[in-house]
Design a protein around this motif. Structure first.
Motif, PDB file in Angstrom:
ATOM      1  N   PRO A 126       7.541   8.467  -5.051  1.00 11.68           N
ATOM      2  CA  PRO A 126       8.948   8.087  -4.862  1.00 11.68           C
ATOM      3  C   PRO A 126       9.793   9.147  -4.136  1.00 11.68           C
ATOM      4  CG  PRO A 126       8.239   7.498  -7.066  1.00 11.68           C
ATOM      5  CD  PRO A 126       7.126   8.301  -6.454  1.00 11.68           C
ATOM      6  N   ASN A 127       9.437  10.410  -4.286  1.00 15.37           N
ATOM      7  CA  ASN A 127      10.192  11.458  -3.591  1.00 15.37           C
ATOM      8  C   ASN A 127       9.642  11.737  -2.183  1.00 15.37           C
ATOM      9  OD1 ASN A 127       7.841  12.853  -4.093  1.00 15.37           O
ATOM     10  ND2 ASN A 127       8.793  14.458  -5.316  1.00 15.37           N
ATOM     11  N   LEU A 128       8.651  10.959  -1.777  1.00 12.62           N
ATOM     12  CA  LEU A 128       8.051  11.001  -0.430  1.00 12.62           C
ATOM     13  C   LEU A 128       7.340  12.316  -0.122  1.00 12.62           C
ATOM     14  CD1 LEU A 128      11.002   9.373   1.553  1.00 12.62           C
ATOM     15  CD2 LEU A 128       9.007   8.225   0.600  1.00 12.62           C
ATOM     16  N   ASP A 129       7.034  13.125  -1.135  1.00 16.42           N
ATOM     17  CA  ASP A 129       6.423  14.425  -0.876  1.00 16.42           C
ATOM     18  C   ASP A 129       4.997  14.337  -0.324  1.00 16.42           C
ATOM     19  OD1 ASP A 129       5.135  13.678  -3.226  1.00 16.42           O
ATOM     20  OD2 ASP A 129       5.399  15.617  -4.214  1.00 16.42           O
TER      21      ASP A 129
ATOM     22  N   LYS B 298      19.336  10.130   3.596  1.00 14.43           N
ATOM     23  CA  LYS B 298      20.188   9.871   2.442  1.00 14.43           C
ATOM     24  C   LYS B 298      20.053  10.988   1.413  1.00 14.43           C
ATOM     25  CE  LYS B 298      22.200   6.241   1.826  1.00 14.43           C
ATOM     26  NZ  LYS B 298      23.604   5.939   2.067  1.00 14.43           N
ATOM     27  N   SER B 299      18.840  11.483   1.228  1.00 15.50           N
ATOM     28  CA  SER B 299      18.604  12.576   0.278  1.00 15.50           C
ATOM     29  C   SER B 299      19.327  13.832   0.714  1.00 15.50           C
ATOM     30  CB  SER B 299      17.110  12.851   0.128  1.00 15.50           C
ATOM     31  OG  SER B 299      16.464  11.744  -0.434  1.00 15.50           O
ATOM     32  N   LEU B 300      19.299  14.117   2.012  1.00 13.80           N
ATOM     33  CA  LEU B 300      19.998  15.287   2.521  1.00 13.80           C
ATOM     34  C   LEU B 300      21.499  15.145   2.394  1.00 13.80           C
ATOM     35  CD1 LEU B 300      17.906  16.062   5.732  1.00 13.80           C
ATOM     36  CD2 LEU B 300      17.866  17.294   3.557  1.00 13.80           C
TER      37      LEU B 300
ATOM     38  N   ASP C  54       8.089   4.036   8.742  1.00 12.53           N
ATOM     39  CA  ASP C  54       8.547   5.316   9.296  1.00 12.53           C
ATOM     40  C   ASP C  54      10.071   5.356   9.326  1.00 12.53           C
ATOM     41  OD1 ASP C  54       5.935   6.238   9.754  1.00 12.53           O
ATOM     42  OD2 ASP C  54       5.907   5.453  11.810  1.00 12.53           O
ATOM     43  N   ASP C  55      10.680   4.250   9.740  1.00  9.18           N
ATOM     44  CA  ASP C  55      12.144   4.167   9.782  1.00  9.18           C
ATOM     45  C   ASP C  55      12.742   4.275   8.380  1.00  9.18           C
ATOM     46  OD1 ASP C  55      11.922   3.836  12.504  1.00  9.18           O
ATOM     47  OD2 ASP C  55      12.387   1.688  12.477  1.00  9.18           O
ATOM     48  N   PHE C  56      12.096   3.639   7.404  1.00 10.80           N
ATOM     49  CA  PHE C  56      12.562   3.726   6.023  1.00 10.80           C
ATOM     50  C   PHE C  56      12.524   5.173   5.532  1.00 10.80           C
ATOM     51  CE2 PHE C  56      11.303   4.167   1.572  1.00 10.80           C
ATOM     52  CZ  PHE C  56      12.485   3.741   0.973  1.00 10.80           C
ATOM     53  N   VAL C  57      11.420   5.865   5.789  1.00  6.19           N
ATOM     54  CA  VAL C  57      11.286   7.259   5.342  1.00  6.19           C
ATOM     55  C   VAL C  57      12.360   8.129   6.000  1.00  6.19           C
ATOM     56  CG1 VAL C  57       9.792   9.294   5.395  1.00  6.19           C
ATOM     57  CG2 VAL C  57       8.857   7.074   4.734  1.00  6.19           C
ATOM     58  N   SER C  58      12.593   7.945   7.280  1.00  2.00           N
ATOM     59  CA  SER C  58      13.646   8.709   7.967  1.00  2.00           C
ATOM     60  C   SER C  58      15.005   8.443   7.336  1.00  2.00           C
ATOM     61  CB  SER C  58      13.695   8.344   9.449  1.00  2.00           C
ATOM     62  OG  SER C  58      12.521   8.739  10.084  1.00  2.00           O
TER      63      SER C  58
ATOM     64  N   GLU D  16       0.833  -1.204   0.000  1.00  6.90           N
ATOM     65  CA  GLU D  16       0.000   0.000   0.000  1.00  6.90           C
ATOM     66  C   GLU D  16       0.872   1.260   0.000  1.00  6.90           C
ATOM     67  OE1 GLU D  16      -3.454   2.181  -0.248  1.00  6.90           O
ATOM     68  OE2 GLU D  16      -3.137   0.051  -0.539  1.00  6.90           O
ATOM     69  N   PHE D  17       1.936   1.240   0.763  1.00  7.01           N
ATOM     70  CA  PHE D  17       2.878   2.357   0.796  1.00  7.01           C
ATOM     71  C   PHE D  17       3.436   2.619  -0.607  1.00  7.01           C
ATOM     72  CE2 PHE D  17       7.194   3.993   1.198  1.00  7.01           C
ATOM     73  CZ  PHE D  17       7.073   5.003   2.132  1.00  7.01           C
ATOM     74  N   CYS D  18       3.852   1.571  -1.284  1.00  5.01           N
ATOM     75  CA  CYS D  18       4.416   1.698  -2.635  1.00  5.01           C
ATOM     76  C   CYS D  18       3.387   2.198  -3.641  1.00  5.01           C
ATOM     77  CB  CYS D  18       4.997   0.369  -3.097  1.00  5.01           C
ATOM     78  SG  CYS D  18       6.441  -0.145  -2.163  1.00  5.01           S
ATOM     79  N   ARG D  19       2.137   1.836  -3.442  1.00  8.21           N
ATOM     80  CA  ARG D  19       1.076   2.268  -4.360  1.00  8.21           C
ATOM     81  C   ARG D  19       0.671   3.720  -4.130  1.00  8.21           C
ATOM     82  NH1 ARG D  19      -3.498   0.447  -6.032  1.00  8.21           N
ATOM     83  NH2 ARG D  19      -4.555   0.881  -4.081  1.00  8.21           N
ATOM     84  N   THR D  20       0.771   4.210  -2.906  1.00  7.10           N
ATOM     85  CA  THR D  20       0.209   5.524  -2.582  1.00  7.10           C
ATOM     86  C   THR D  20       1.224   6.635  -2.350  1.00  7.10           C
ATOM     87  OG1 THR D  20       0.041   4.984  -0.226  1.00  7.10           O
ATOM     88  CG2 THR D  20      -1.869   4.494  -1.587  1.00  7.10           C
TER      89      THR D  20
END
Length: 61
Positions: A29-32, A54-56, A45-49, A22-26
């Protein structure tokens, strides 16, 4: 340090796999469109953090 080095996760049950799907569907990719106060499992949540960190890290390269 990456997620693999700091992970305390040993496996995923069917509910976690469904939430990952569901996360991948909704979530973009840039988590905006990811909301920090949404009801995602801690694993996501840990993955997003991690991903935001990594992006920063890469922004100054």
């Amino acid at each position: 340090m990456d997620m693999e080095e700091s992970s305390s996760y040993r496996g995923a049950n069917k509910d976690i796999w469904n939430m990952v799907y569901e996360f991948c569907r909704t979530i973009h990719p840039n988590l905006d469109n990811y909301e920090d106060d949404a009801a995602w499992p801690t694993l996501l949540d840990d993955f997003v953090s991690w991903k935001r960190g990594k992006s920063l890290d890469g922004a100054g390269s």
